[in-house]
Design a protein around this motif. Structure first.
Motif, PDB file in Angstrom:
ATOM      1  N   SER A 109      11.121  -2.456  -9.716  1.00 15.03           N
ATOM      2  CA  SER A 109       9.779  -2.095 -10.167  1.00 15.03           C
ATOM      3  C   SER A 109       9.223  -0.942  -9.324  1.00 15.03           C
ATOM      4  N   ILE A 110       7.954  -0.970  -8.968  1.00 15.48           N
ATOM      5  CA  ILE A 110       7.350   0.156  -8.258  1.00 15.48           C
ATOM      6  C   ILE A 110       7.813   0.179  -6.799  1.00 15.48           C
ATOM      7  N   GLY A 111       8.392  -0.925  -6.333  1.00 16.69           N
ATOM      8  CA  GLY A 111       8.915  -0.971  -4.964  1.00 16.69           C
ATOM      9  C   GLY A 111       9.951   0.111  -4.712  1.00 16.69           C
ATOM     10  N   ALA A 112      10.527   0.670  -5.789  1.00 17.69           N
ATOM     11  CA  ALA A 112      11.560   1.681  -5.640  1.00 17.69           C
ATOM     12  C   ALA A 112      10.980   3.057  -5.330  1.00 17.69           C
ATOM     13  N   TYR A 113       9.629   3.166  -5.351  1.00 16.29           N
ATOM     14  CA  TYR A 113       9.042   4.497  -5.175  1.00 16.29           C
ATOM     15  C   TYR A 113       8.249   4.591  -3.880  1.00 16.29           C
ATOM     16  N   SER A 114       7.758   5.823  -3.615  1.00 14.67           N
ATOM     17  CA  SER A 114       7.077   6.101  -2.351  1.00 14.67           C
ATOM     18  C   SER A 114       5.721   5.405  -2.266  1.00 14.67           C
ATOM     19  N   ASP A 115       5.153   5.372  -1.076  1.00 15.00           N
ATOM     20  CA  ASP A 115       3.831   4.785  -0.864  1.00 15.00           C
ATOM     21  C   ASP A 115       2.791   5.479  -1.737  1.00 15.00           C
TER      22      ASP A 115
END
Lengths: 453, 482
Positions: free
Chosen positions: B228-234
């Motif tokens: 999910s969004i955990g794969a992307y930057s802060d």
């Protein structure tokens, strides 16, 4: 075009209906949540629940950007106050319903000016005027006046075995050498704007424009002439009854008014001592007969209940009263009454919504040059008769009418030039400064130029 | 029952859905995915053809509709839209069983985001696009979209709006229903575009930005990554976290901002309650999960993202909250039920209902202390009428009843209590991931076909707020008018 309507009673609802139908953005305001919810369910309008004179409520309704503000609650005072506040908050035009007789005398001008009202309307007074016109010419089911009062639009019902049955309009013109124009015909649910080859049938409801004097002549030739009513019996001592009785008495007629409520009767008698006021149940047939229903020239049912008006009118008709008029406010009931054989129905609601449609269109047309003078909806709303002031900019000026390319379902039914009115033929021309009566079906006219292709 | 009008509208919706299916077809052309392209075109052709025929057959002069027609139109449209929308997945063979495809599509249109896919990265781009696009369309409502583009549909479109828009009271922004629908969609589109631009400035490519924005805007939660969004930057995480909260706000407030009525917005009870609930959720979870994290910053970031995601019923995740302590999981489950503001794209009970329920309870306690006390419940500065309060109470009762029934229906499955229970809450409130087996890194794939149908129904009920479906399914509604 943004319009705010305060008060969603009978009159308010019918105004909303006609204005939404014309494509205006309408905001309805009423203090009763139940009423406002019902309005929101039926019409495509924005609903605001609250007091129409309260600035918070008006702000929520968007009063600062509204073109027309109409206050038609039950209370004259609230209407005036709401219009006053709205005008101060930026409403461009304000219309208030003011119907108490005590405000509708000399003080009205003063009030309107102080409150910044564009106009005040009095539906009861308007309905009384309409009733009076019909009682003067009982053969008609409806009469509308155009400005100057010289040209009239008369609606007639062709009775069974009418001598006009089977005649085309060209033959009609040849046979009766009078200056008139059949400009609309209602047959069943359909409304036609007829041309010369149109053939009339019994049962049709036809609209005729002609000069006032010509109409009398025409009716005499058609054997439709009925003498104007000299004695009138009115059921219900309502405000309409008061205005009507006053007019009738002033022109020397005999008026009997019947109402159940003793207090109302006493007030009525005090205001109009010349009228015969009977305190009794108007739904009792015995009472009606005793008071001379059998000998009266006309019977007008003006009680607050549509149902009672319809039933008693049917009874009056069965007693061979020459002219029976009933006030029916609800549109569905009006068409039911029509089926039951009551062809003469008056609704104060309709009169008011005609007037408001005219104002709304006049405001829309504020940039245009040919302003609207009067607007009537005829034949149950299927046809509109609109009177325009012709300016120099009108594109069809000084052209013979036969050369004007008109849109389908439009008809030029009359030209008023100064004090003269003309029933136009193909060679007549429209000049600047004239007023032109246009009959139109199925479209909305805002400017006179709209009638041209 | 004006059946002709119901089916006429239904036909028009068929045409619109067909037209919408052409968008993923364009994506398929761009990425050269031929099988997918044909599956989209075939489905679109079918939907447009069927829609046109139905609309032509049922054209009627009588455009008068009442509340029950509104409910029937909306429920029928949503059921069939899901059935048609599932076809491309099935035809192209990317999802093997039709029930799975249906579950996935219902989950998309209802902006749930629950998935039966195990390996998301293996899907083709156009399918992923369609999956997320259903979120975007379903978020603001298909019929509201139809209202905005079809002129002169009916004067009584309020009944359709009321049936499709969530919340206890649905009001208009502008006098005309059509203008209201247009302005809602314009605000929606504008916010969507802003988010796409902001995301593409970060580490997402354009495709990922668009797809994730669709998921955020509709508060759906389909991602293109298993993590999910955990794969992307802060940066991306924060942008999405903030926008989820924004899409959970009542859209009427954005309109009021646009016309400059800031004071009314600032006085909104629901907005403040919404923000207060979100803030307290973040605070409790941050403190609770702090021991598991190395620093306060990342704990705050994850708890903010997760609170925002769950409360707005989106369902994106940046952390596996299934591993968090019980208190945090409990808070998340409660947030699932509360949901966001009425008039937003989110699901759940809605903050306004929760506030009203709370005030009703306080009023009732007061009445017990002072039996003759006259109480009045005020909301947004106005007294709320008895009718609305009653419908809020009844909605709550029906909501609990439906959740319990759905929970019973899936209890036959051999999964743990928290998996089943959170799965029901996650679907009924349109969130997506739950706890245990259906947690952020799990999937609904292991459930039986029957349970998947139960979940699909739960999702539809949650999105349409239960009553439209019940009314449309009751035979008296369909009694023929002469």
């Amino acid at each position: 075009m943004k319009i705010i309507i305060v008060g969603c009673g009978k009159i308010g609802t019918s105004i909303i209906e006609s204005l939404v139908g014309e494509g205006s953005d309408v905001v309805a305001v009423d203090s009763s949540p139940a009423v406002i919810e019902e309005i929101g369910n039926i019409y495509d309008v924005m609903c605001v629940c609250g007091n129409g004179a309260d600035t918070e409520t008006l702000l929520e309704a968007g009063v600062s950007k509204c073109d027309l503000f109409v206050a038609v609650t039950n209370s004259d005072e609230l209407n005036m106050l709401a219009c006053f506040v709205a005008e101060r908050m930026g409403a461009k035009h304000t219309i208030a319903r003011i119907r108490k007789p005590e405000y509708n005398d000399k003080s009205l001008d003063f009030l309107s000016k102080q409150l910044g009202l564009t106009v005040s309307i009095n539906p009861e007074w308007m309905a009384a005027k309409e009733l009076y016109n019909i009682l003067k010419l009982p053969a008609a089911v409806n009469i509308e006046n155009f400005s100057g009062g010289n040209l009239e639009m008369v609606e007639l019902r062709l009775k069974q075995e009418s001598i006009l049955d089977g005649l085309s309009l060209i033959e009609l013109r040849k046979k009766y050498n009078a200056k008139f124009l059949v400009c609309a015909v209602q047959r069943g649910d359909e409304v036609y704007i007829p041309d010369g080859n149109f053939v009339l049938k019994s049962g049709d409801r036809i609209g005729i424009t002609a000069q006032t004097s010509e109409i009398q002549k025409l009716l005499r030739m058609l054997n439709l002439m009925q003498n104007s009513a000299k004695s009138v019996m009115i059921l219900g001592a309502s405000r309409v009854a008061y205005y009507l009785a006053k007019r009738l008495i002033n022109s020397g007629n005999h008026v009997v008014v019947i109402d159940k409520n003793e207090q109302v009767c006493e007030e009525f008698a005090a205001q109009l001592p010349e009228a015969v006021v009977i305190c009794g149940d108007g739904s009792e047939q015995e009472l009606l007969l005793e008071e001379g229903l059998g000998t009266t020239d006309a019977f007008v049912a003006l009680s607050g209940m549509d149902e009672l008006n319809i039933l008693i009118s049917i009874f009056a008709q069965s007693q061979n009263v020459p002219k029976v008029i009933s006030k029916v406010n609800r549109a569905q009931l009006a068409s039911l009454a029509d089926n039951l054989g009551l062809d003469c129905i008056v609704s104060p609601k309709k009169t008011v919504s005609d007037v408001l449609s005219r104002y709304a269109r006049a405001i829309k047309n504020s940039q245009g040059s040919n302003s609207i003078e009067t607007l009537y909806r005829l034949m149950d709303g299927g046809v509109e008769a609109i009177e325009f002031n012709v300016s120099k900019e009108f594109k069809g000026i000084k052209t013979p009418l036969k050369d004007l390319a008109l849109k389908p379902n439009t008809l030029i039914a009359g030209i008023i030039r100064g004090r003269k009115s003309i029933i136009p033929g193909g060679m007549d021309e429209i000049l600047a400064g004239d007023r032109v009566v246009v009959i139109v079906a199925g479209q909305q006219l805002i400017d006179l130029d709209d009638i041209l292709r | 029952m004006n059946r002709k009008m119901v089916f006429y509208m239904f036909g028009r919706i068929g045409q619109i859905v067909g037209a919408l299916l052409l968008l993923p077809a364009i994506v398929a052309v761009i990425y050269g995915e031929h099988t997918q392209l044909w599956s989209f075109i075939a489905t679109a052709a079918l939907a447009i053809a069927a829609g046109t025929v139905i609309a032509a057959c049922c054209r009627t002069k009588n455009k008068v509709i009442y509340a029950k027609e509104g409910f029937a139109i909306v429920s029928l449209a949503w059921i069939c839209m899901s059935a048609v929308g599932a076809l491309p997945f099935y035809i192209s063979g990317e999802i093997g069983s039709y029930i799975d495809a249906l579950f996935e599509t219902v989950s998309g249109f209802t902006t749930t985001g629950a998935s039966i896919l195990r390996d998301i990265e293996a899907m083709s781009k156009s399918m992923l696009f369609w999956r997320s696009f259903t979120h975007w369309v379903g978020g603001m409502g298909v019929l509201v979209f139809v209202m905005a583009i079809v002129s002169n549909m009916t004067d009584r479109s309020i009944h359709i709006m009321r049936a499709e828009m969530p919340g206890p009271v649905v009001g208009k922004l502008l006098p005309r229903g059509r203008d209201t629908a247009k302005i809602l969609y314009l605000i929606y589109i504008a916010m969507t575009l802003v988010q796409i631009v902001l995301l593409s400035l970060g580490d997402m490519d354009l495709f990922e930005s668009i797809v994730h924005t669709f998921g955020t805007a509709g508060t759906g939660g389909f991602s293109v990554k298993s993590a999910s969004i955990g794969a992307y930057s802060d940066y991306s995480q924060i942008v999405i976290g903030v926008f989820m909260l924004l899409f959970g706000v009542n859209f009427n407030l954005y309109f009021l901002l646009l016309i400059g009525r800031f004071k009314t917005v600032l006085k909104s009870t629901e907005l403040w309650a919404y923000l207060a609930i979100a803030a307290s959720g973040v605070a409790v979870i941050t403190l609770n999960i702090l021991p598991q994290y190395s620093d306060f910053g990342s704990a705050l970031k994850d708890s903010f993202f997760q609170t925002s995601s769950i409360m707005t019923t989106t369902g994106y995740s940046t952390a596996n909250f299934d591993l968090w302590p019980s208190l945090s999981k409990g808070v998340l489950l409660i947030l699932m039920c509360i949901g966001s503001c009425a008039g937003s794209t989110a699901g759940g009970l809605k903050v306004s209902r929760v506030v009203l329920l709370f005030k009703l309870v306080l009023g009732e306690i007061k009445r017990m202390l002072h039996p003759r006390a006259v109480t009045s419940v005020k909301f947004e500065g106005k007294a709320v009428d008895k009718h609305t309060l009653n419908s809020v109470l009844i909605y709550f009762a029906v909501y609990v009843f439906c959740v319990v029934t759905a929970f019973l229906a899936v209890s036959f499955e051999p999964f743990s209590f928290d998996t089943n229970f959170s799965a029901v809450l996650a679907t009924f409130n349109n969130i997506g991931p739950g706890l245990g087996g259906v947690g952020p890194y799990g999937s609904f794939a292991d459930y039986s076909g029957f349970s998947k149908l139960v979940f699909s129904l739960a999702m539809l009920m949650g999105r349409l707020e239960i009553f439209p479906l019940i009314i449309a399914l009751s035979p008296t509604t369909w009694r023929k008018s002469r």
